[in-house]
Structures are given as structure tokens and as C-alpha cells.
Write a protein that holds these residues in place. Structure first.
Motif, short mmCIF file in Angstrom:
data_model
loop_
_atom_site.label_atom_id
_atom_site.label_comp_id
_atom_site.label_asym_id
_atom_site.label_seq_id
_atom_site.Cartn_x
_atom_site.Cartn_y
_atom_site.Cartn_z
N PHE A 94 30.02 -13.22 1.10
CA PHE A 94 30.64 -11.77 0.62
C PHE A 94 31.98 -11.91 0.04
N LYS A 95 32.39 -11.18 -0.96
CA LYS A 95 33.79 -11.09 -1.44
C LYS A 95 34.93 -10.78 -0.33
N GLU A 96 34.45 -10.04 0.41
CA GLU A 96 35.47 -9.50 1.34
C GLU A 96 34.76 -9.51 2.86
N GLU A 97 35.55 -9.85 3.81
CA GLU A 97 35.09 -9.94 5.22
C GLU A 97 34.46 -8.79 5.86
N HIS A 98 35.04 -7.47 5.57
CA HIS A 98 34.62 -6.24 5.82
C HIS A 98 32.93 -5.83 5.42
N GLU A 99 32.83 -6.56 4.01
CA GLU A 99 31.25 -6.50 3.46
C GLU A 99 30.48 -7.20 4.13
N ALA A 100 30.91 -8.36 4.81
CA ALA A 100 29.78 -9.03 5.77
C ALA A 100 29.78 -8.70 7.11
N GLU A 101 31.05 -7.97 7.50
CA GLU A 101 30.78 -7.18 8.97
C GLU A 101 29.84 -6.02 8.54
N ALA A 102 29.87 -5.36 7.81
CA ALA A 102 29.26 -4.09 7.31
C ALA A 102 27.63 -4.57 7.23
N GLU B 239 31.26 -14.70 5.64
CA GLU B 239 29.82 -15.44 5.50
C GLU B 239 28.90 -15.02 6.58
N VAL B 240 27.77 -14.57 6.18
CA VAL B 240 26.71 -14.23 7.12
C VAL B 240 25.67 -15.49 7.09
N ARG B 241 25.24 -16.12 8.05
CA ARG B 241 24.16 -16.96 8.25
C ARG B 241 22.97 -16.58 9.03
N ILE B 242 21.76 -16.67 8.38
CA ILE B 242 20.69 -16.27 9.12
C ILE B 242 19.55 -17.28 9.01
N SER B 243 19.29 -17.50 10.37
CA SER B 243 18.19 -18.73 10.48
C SER B 243 16.67 -18.26 11.22
N ASP C 142 10.35 -18.33 10.39
CA ASP C 142 9.62 -17.50 9.51
C ASP C 142 10.04 -17.09 8.12
N ASP C 143 9.36 -16.64 7.31
CA ASP C 143 9.73 -16.33 5.78
C ASP C 143 10.46 -14.82 6.02
N VAL C 144 11.57 -14.88 5.80
CA VAL C 144 12.40 -13.68 5.87
C VAL C 144 12.82 -13.18 4.52
N ASN C 145 12.03 -13.01 3.41
CA ASN C 145 12.93 -12.80 2.40
C ASN C 145 13.26 -11.28 2.25
N ALA C 146 13.31 -10.56 3.18
CA ALA C 146 13.90 -9.29 3.25
C ALA C 146 15.42 -9.37 3.46
N PHE C 147 16.00 -10.25 3.90
CA PHE C 147 16.91 -10.48 4.00
C PHE C 147 18.04 -11.07 2.85
N ILE C 148 17.15 -11.82 2.25
CA ILE C 148 17.74 -12.19 0.89
C ILE C 148 17.71 -10.95 0.14
N SER C 149 16.81 -10.21 0.03
CA SER C 149 16.98 -8.86 -0.77
C SER C 149 18.17 -8.19 -0.46
N LEU C 150 18.16 -7.89 0.79
CA LEU C 150 19.26 -6.93 1.25
C LEU C 150 20.58 -7.66 1.06
N LEU C 151 20.73 -8.81 1.14
CA LEU C 151 22.14 -9.50 0.79
C LEU C 151 22.57 -9.53 -0.54
N ILE C 152 21.49 -9.60 -1.38
CA ILE C 152 21.65 -9.36 -2.94
C ILE C 152 22.22 -7.82 -2.89
N TYR C 153 21.25 -6.98 -2.54
CA TYR C 153 21.48 -5.64 -2.91
C TYR C 153 23.11 -5.07 -2.45
N LYS C 154 23.44 -5.84 -1.38
CA LYS C 154 24.83 -5.68 -0.76
C LYS C 154 26.06 -6.40 -1.48
N GLY C 155 25.64 -7.12 -2.56
CA GLY C 155 26.47 -7.68 -3.10
C GLY C 155 26.96 -9.44 -2.80
#
Length: 127
Positions: free
Chosen positions: A21-29, A90-94, A97-110
Motif C-alpha cells: 500500500f502507499k500508506e501504512e494506515h491503508e495496510a492496517e485498515a 505491506e500485507v503478506r498472505i500465505s 489454497d487458492d485464495v484469489n479473493a484476497f487478490i481482489s480485495l487488495l486491488i479493490y483497496k488500492g
């Protein structure tokens, strides 16, 4: 006598998703949002991951969170065995399983998103 044949495969994606994310508060949110959604889904007995449509309770919750980009099946990805951690912007997801919902949410949130298999790119090695 009944004979049952089945086939299966043991697989592990060892998937790593990094959202920057551009800002730390966005990653926290984002981290707080995924925790809130996961908690809601695990406590909501009306949520059906196999449904074609959301139940009223889930739809109301998603409306309050302004989340309209996921299907019930994708939303169910938040219930998988997933590890989410945040370090600064930075948010790290591991997950295995195939968890493409997280990809969609990350992109949606910028976030800027990187996805790779830790099988092919172990994180403790220099690339």
C-alpha cells in the motif's frame, strides 16, 4: 458389497500474496477488514459458500463494509487456512489454497499485488 473408487491428489500451492500500500494506515485498515469479515463469516450460520446469492444478513454486512466485488464462493476463501501478517505498508498472505479473493480485495483497496509460489521462490533464499 459396495466398492467405492475415488481419486485424489495431495497438493500444496504454498501461495504467497504480497500487497503493498502507499500508506501504512491503508495496510492496517486492510488487515482489520479481513479480520472483521472472517469473524463475521465464521459466526454467521446463514452464510452458505455454495449459494448463488448472499443471504440477507451477509448482504447487509457487506453493504455496511462497502464490499460488493466478491461472490459467495470467493468470500468463502476468507475461511480457508490463511496466514495474514502486516509489516509497515505491506500485507503478506500465505496459504496452501487458492485464495484469489484476497487478490481482489487488495486491488479493490488500492494495493500493488505480487503473487508467487514459495515452492519456486523460497523467501529465505536470494533470487
Amino acid at each position: 458389497m459396495k466398492i467405492w473408487n475415488s481419486y485424489g491428489s495431495e497438493h500444496s500451492l504454498n501461495l504467497v500474496i504480497i500487497g503493498s500500500f502507499k500508506e501504512e494506515h491503508e495496510a492496517e485498515a486492510f488487515e482489520q477488514l479481513t479480520e472483521k469479515v472472517t469473524r463475521f463469516l465464521s459466526e454467521n450460520s446463514e452464510f452458505d459458500v455454495e449459494a448463488d446469492r448472499f443471504d440477507r444478513k451477509t448482504l447487509d454486512f457487506l453493504g455496511k463494509e462497502n464490499l460488493f466485488s466478491l461472490t459467495p464462493q470467493q468470500l468463502g476463501h476468507l475461511l480457508y487456512d490463511v496466514h495474514v501478517s502486516r509489516h509497515g505498508k505491506e500485507v503478506r498472505i500465505s496459504s496452501d489454497d487458492d485464495v484469489n479473493a484476497f487478490i481482489s480485495l487488495l486491488i479493490y483497496k488500492g494495493a500493488k499485488v505480487e503473487v508467487f509460489s514459495a515452492h519456486d521462490y523460497p523467501e529465505n533464499e536470494e533470487v
